[in-house]
Scaffold this motif. Structure first.
Motif, mmCIF file in Angstrom:
data_model
loop_
_atom_site.group_PDB
_atom_site.id
_atom_site.type_symbol
_atom_site.label_atom_id
_atom_site.label_comp_id
_atom_site.label_asym_id
_atom_site.label_seq_id
_atom_site.Cartn_x
_atom_site.Cartn_y
_atom_site.Cartn_z
ATOM 1 N N PRO A 227 1.344 -1.194 -0.151
ATOM 2 C CA PRO A 227 0.098 0.057 0.220
ATOM 3 C C PRO A 227 0.888 1.667 -0.359
ATOM 4 O O PRO A 227 1.516 1.536 0.619
ATOM 5 C CB PRO A 227 -0.505 0.018 1.561
ATOM 6 N N ILE A 228 0.248 2.340 -0.877
ATOM 7 C CA ILE A 228 1.033 3.162 -0.441
ATOM 8 C C ILE A 228 0.368 5.068 -0.381
ATOM 9 O O ILE A 228 -0.998 5.037 -0.975
ATOM 10 C CB ILE A 228 1.729 3.705 -2.159
ATOM 11 N N ILE A 229 0.773 5.549 0.551
ATOM 12 C CA ILE A 229 -0.154 6.580 0.666
ATOM 13 C C ILE A 229 1.204 7.994 0.324
ATOM 14 O O ILE A 229 1.908 8.343 0.249
ATOM 15 C CB ILE A 229 -0.227 7.413 2.002
ATOM 16 N N SER A 230 0.787 8.525 -0.076
ATOM 17 C CA SER A 230 1.519 10.161 -0.683
ATOM 18 C C SER A 230 1.249 11.162 0.001
ATOM 19 O O SER A 230 -0.758 11.375 -0.327
ATOM 20 C CB SER A 230 1.320 9.901 -2.489
ATOM 21 N N VAL A 231 1.160 12.484 0.183
ATOM 22 C CA VAL A 231 0.901 13.372 0.431
ATOM 23 C C VAL A 231 1.753 14.965 -0.197
ATOM 24 O O VAL A 231 3.461 14.978 -0.535
ATOM 25 C CB VAL A 231 1.908 13.819 1.884
ATOM 26 N N GLN A 232 1.345 16.177 -1.201
ATOM 27 C CA GLN A 232 1.724 16.052 -1.828
ATOM 28 C C GLN A 232 0.976 17.436 -1.986
ATOM 29 O O GLN A 232 -0.267 17.498 -1.486
ATOM 30 C CB GLN A 232 2.032 15.835 -2.857
ATOM 31 N N GLY A 233 1.301 18.712 -2.092
ATOM 32 C CA GLY A 233 0.779 20.350 -2.387
ATOM 33 C C GLY A 233 0.788 20.161 -3.920
ATOM 34 O O GLY A 233 1.377 20.073 -4.285
ATOM 35 N N THR A 234 -0.579 21.110 -3.981
ATOM 36 C CA THR A 234 -1.173 20.752 -5.640
ATOM 37 C C THR A 234 -0.246 21.839 -6.229
ATOM 38 O O THR A 234 -0.835 21.846 -7.327
ATOM 39 C CB THR A 234 -2.580 21.294 -5.378
ATOM 40 N N GLN A 235 0.310 22.796 -5.735
ATOM 41 C CA GLN A 235 1.522 24.209 -6.123
ATOM 42 C C GLN A 235 2.950 24.011 -6.103
ATOM 43 O O GLN A 235 3.938 24.327 -6.347
ATOM 44 C CB GLN A 235 0.538 24.964 -5.447
ATOM 45 N N ASP A 236 3.360 22.285 -5.863
ATOM 46 C CA ASP A 236 4.928 21.760 -5.868
ATOM 47 C C ASP A 236 4.839 22.518 -7.322
ATOM 48 O O ASP A 236 4.588 21.805 -7.979
ATOM 49 C CB ASP A 236 4.854 20.076 -5.572
ATOM 50 N N PRO A 237 6.102 23.345 -7.141
ATOM 51 C CA PRO A 237 7.107 23.405 -7.982
ATOM 52 C C PRO A 237 7.841 22.601 -8.847
ATOM 53 O O PRO A 237 8.312 22.870 -10.239
ATOM 54 C CB PRO A 237 7.570 25.111 -7.954
ATOM 55 N N PHE A 238 8.382 21.685 -8.418
ATOM 56 C CA PHE A 238 10.067 20.423 -7.908
ATOM 57 C C PHE A 238 9.011 19.332 -8.354
ATOM 58 O O PHE A 238 10.046 18.861 -9.142
ATOM 59 C CB PHE A 238 10.584 20.415 -7.037
ATOM 60 N N VAL A 239 7.511 19.027 -7.624
ATOM 61 C CA VAL A 239 6.967 17.774 -8.175
ATOM 62 C C VAL A 239 5.709 17.636 -8.989
ATOM 63 O O VAL A 239 4.791 18.306 -7.683
ATOM 64 C CB VAL A 239 7.872 16.703 -7.015
ATOM 65 N N PRO A 240 5.756 18.022 -10.318
ATOM 66 C CA PRO A 240 3.795 18.434 -10.236
ATOM 67 C C PRO A 240 3.073 17.383 -9.975
ATOM 68 O O PRO A 240 3.286 15.630 -9.639
ATOM 69 C CB PRO A 240 4.152 17.966 -11.381
ATOM 70 N N ILE A 241 2.367 18.157 -9.059
ATOM 71 C CA ILE A 241 1.086 16.870 -8.739
ATOM 72 C C ILE A 241 0.543 15.843 -9.380
ATOM 73 O O ILE A 241 0.537 14.763 -8.861
ATOM 74 C CB ILE A 241 -0.380 18.385 -7.925
ATOM 75 N N GLU A 242 0.087 16.328 -10.688
ATOM 76 C CA GLU A 242 0.204 15.434 -11.786
ATOM 77 C C GLU A 242 0.032 13.843 -11.949
ATOM 78 O O GLU A 242 0.254 12.821 -11.757
ATOM 79 C CB GLU A 242 0.447 16.116 -13.345
ATOM 80 N N GLY A 243 1.892 13.876 -11.307
ATOM 81 C CA GLY A 243 2.671 12.675 -11.291
ATOM 82 C C GLY A 243 2.319 11.493 -10.244
ATOM 83 O O GLY A 243 1.471 10.707 -10.393
ATOM 84 N N SER A 244 1.972 12.693 -9.047
ATOM 85 C CA SER A 244 0.969 11.595 -7.740
ATOM 86 C C SER A 244 -0.051 10.772 -8.168
ATOM 87 O O SER A 244 -0.337 9.680 -7.970
ATOM 88 C CB SER A 244 1.314 12.271 -6.559
ATOM 89 N N GLU A 245 -0.704 12.087 -8.455
ATOM 90 C CA GLU A 245 -2.721 11.447 -9.672
ATOM 91 C C GLU A 245 -1.965 10.461 -10.001
ATOM 92 O O GLU A 245 -3.009 9.662 -10.347
ATOM 93 C CB GLU A 245 -2.938 12.796 -10.007
ATOM 94 N N LYS A 246 -0.852 10.533 -11.371
ATOM 95 C CA LYS A 246 -0.648 9.076 -12.467
ATOM 96 C C LYS A 246 -0.174 7.837 -11.273
ATOM 97 O O LYS A 246 -0.771 6.950 -11.516
ATOM 98 C CB LYS A 246 0.054 9.135 -13.476
ATOM 99 N N LEU A 247 0.451 8.535 -10.278
ATOM 100 C CA LEU A 247 0.806 7.286 -9.326
ATOM 101 C C LEU A 247 -0.515 6.225 -8.823
ATOM 102 O O LEU A 247 -0.824 5.370 -9.484
ATOM 103 C CB LEU A 247 1.903 7.665 -8.250
ATOM 104 N N HIS A 248 -1.293 7.181 -8.526
ATOM 105 C CA HIS A 248 -2.212 6.651 -7.350
ATOM 106 C C HIS A 248 -4.044 6.064 -8.929
ATOM 107 O O HIS A 248 -4.269 5.369 -7.990
ATOM 108 C CB HIS A 248 -2.545 7.982 -6.395
ATOM 109 N N GLU A 249 -3.618 6.362 -9.673
ATOM 110 C CA GLU A 249 -4.605 6.345 -10.514
ATOM 111 C C GLU A 249 -3.938 4.471 -11.474
ATOM 112 O O GLU A 249 -4.928 3.709 -11.265
ATOM 113 C CB GLU A 249 -4.489 6.909 -11.873
ATOM 114 N N LEU A 250 -2.670 4.778 -11.331
ATOM 115 C CA LEU A 250 -2.414 3.384 -11.519
ATOM 116 C C LEU A 250 -2.333 2.004 -10.104
ATOM 117 O O LEU A 250 -2.362 0.398 -10.934
ATOM 118 C CB LEU A 250 -0.839 3.320 -12.075
ATOM 119 N N CYS A 251 -2.265 2.750 -9.064
ATOM 120 C CA CYS A 251 -2.113 2.035 -8.256
ATOM 121 C C CYS A 251 -3.918 1.221 -7.756
ATOM 122 O O CYS A 251 -4.330 0.056 -7.690
ATOM 123 C CB CYS A 251 -2.342 2.231 -6.603
#
Length: 311
Positions: free
Chosen positions: A241-265
């Motif tokens: 299992p994976i839990i991710s925590v991220q700000g929606t305005q992260d300038p270094f790691v776009p939130i879209e990357g985490s959203e894609k990760l969890h779609e794949l999960c």
């Protein structure tokens, strides 16, 4: 004389009652602060060498639930297995040190977790996949030293922040015989974690902006190396299992990357949770937001069956 003696006897009796009731009242009103009293239940064992490469020693700290005795031998273990947090600091694989993360780990120490807080080889010492190798070696060290430190190997959580979160994902997702960077590293064991906490980390390094990053070996084929270093490459039905925590305005790691990760999960049936903090950047969360985040983490652990306390 008899009356005088009786008077003092009554006075002492009344005083005793008052002292007893006042003492009990004070005990009832005193609230035990777990942070103030951490030194009574845990201690830091610093700079343990867990891996040596070309005479370069790579070290970790253990924050262990132990009882302070006040005399030699000073500490003792309670003989109870504790859930374990394996933590990796951030810094773009180029900077950072385990010491800077110690305060961030206190929520786990307060719940009597055992914490393994590691350093790993940075880019100026060794190129990729060295940091991943070290993180996996740290997981191996936990298994090999479980009896000495009372680690519960059925409750190990890999966690990290930023680049450390990428390493936490890689540590938890890699399986035996997986290979990195054109077989520079092949996973030799099948040690598992029970869950992964991804604090604003990259799950996919297969983008052109990453080409030429100081952590990468310029002699490696970029497409092969970046794919092998991307956590999403290793997602599968058996992933933890994976839990991710991220700000929606992260300038270094776009939130879209985490959203894609969890779609794949979700596609693979992996238990997961994405905690998005609106309007925030790369980890600059407020006290209220951090409280909310940890409530989400504990709730997620309850859902997936990971122990939330070492009690």
């Amino acid at each position: 004389m008899k009356n005088k003696y009786s008077f003092y006897t009554i006075l002492v009796f009344i005083t005793g009652i008052c002292n007893f009731s006042c003492s009990n009242k004070m005990k009832e009103e005193i609230k035990i602060d777990p942070i103030v009293n951490l030194n009574l239940s845990a201690s830091i064992i610093p700079d343990i060498t867990y891996h040596i490469v070309d005479d370069f020693e790579i070290k970790l700290d253990v924050i262990a639930p132990r009882i302070y005795l006040g005399k030699d031998p000073w500490y003792k273990y309670e003989g109870k297995k504790r859930p374990v947090l394996l933590f990796m600091h951030g810094g773009g694989w180029m900077a950072g040190d385990k010491a800077a993360s110690t305060i961030d780990l206190m929520p786990y120490a307060a719940r009597k977790w055992a914490i393994v807080n590691i350093n790993y080889r940075l880019a100026d010492v060794a190129k990729a996949p060295a940091a991943v190798v070290d993180a996996r070696k740290a997981l191996e060290w936990i298994y090999e030293n479980a009896d000495e430190y009372y680690f519960d190997t059925n409750n190990i959580v890999a966690a990290g922040e930023s680049a450390g979160a990428h390493l936490a994902l890689m540590t938890g997702l890699l399986e035996k015989n997986d290979s990195l960077c054109g077989n520079k590293y092949v996973v030799e064991n099948d040690y598992k974690v029970s869950a992964i906490i991804n604090w604003n980390g990259s799950s996919n390094l297969m983008f052109q902006e990453f080409r030429g990053h100081p952590w990468l070996d310029p002699e490696d084929n970029f497409e092969i190396a970046s794919k092998s270093l991307s956590p999403i490459t290793y997602l599968g039905q058996n992933s933890p299992p994976i839990i991710s925590v991220q700000g929606t305005q992260d300038p270094f790691v776009p939130i879209e990357g985490s959203e894609k990760l969890h779609e794949l999960c979700k596609e693979f049936g992996i238990k997961n949770k994405l905690v998005k903090i609106e309007g925030k950047g790369h980890g600059n969360f407020s006290a209220e937001e951090r409280t909310f985040i940890y409530d989400e983490i504990w709730d997620f652990f309850d859902e997936i069956g990971v122990k939330t306390s070492g009690e």
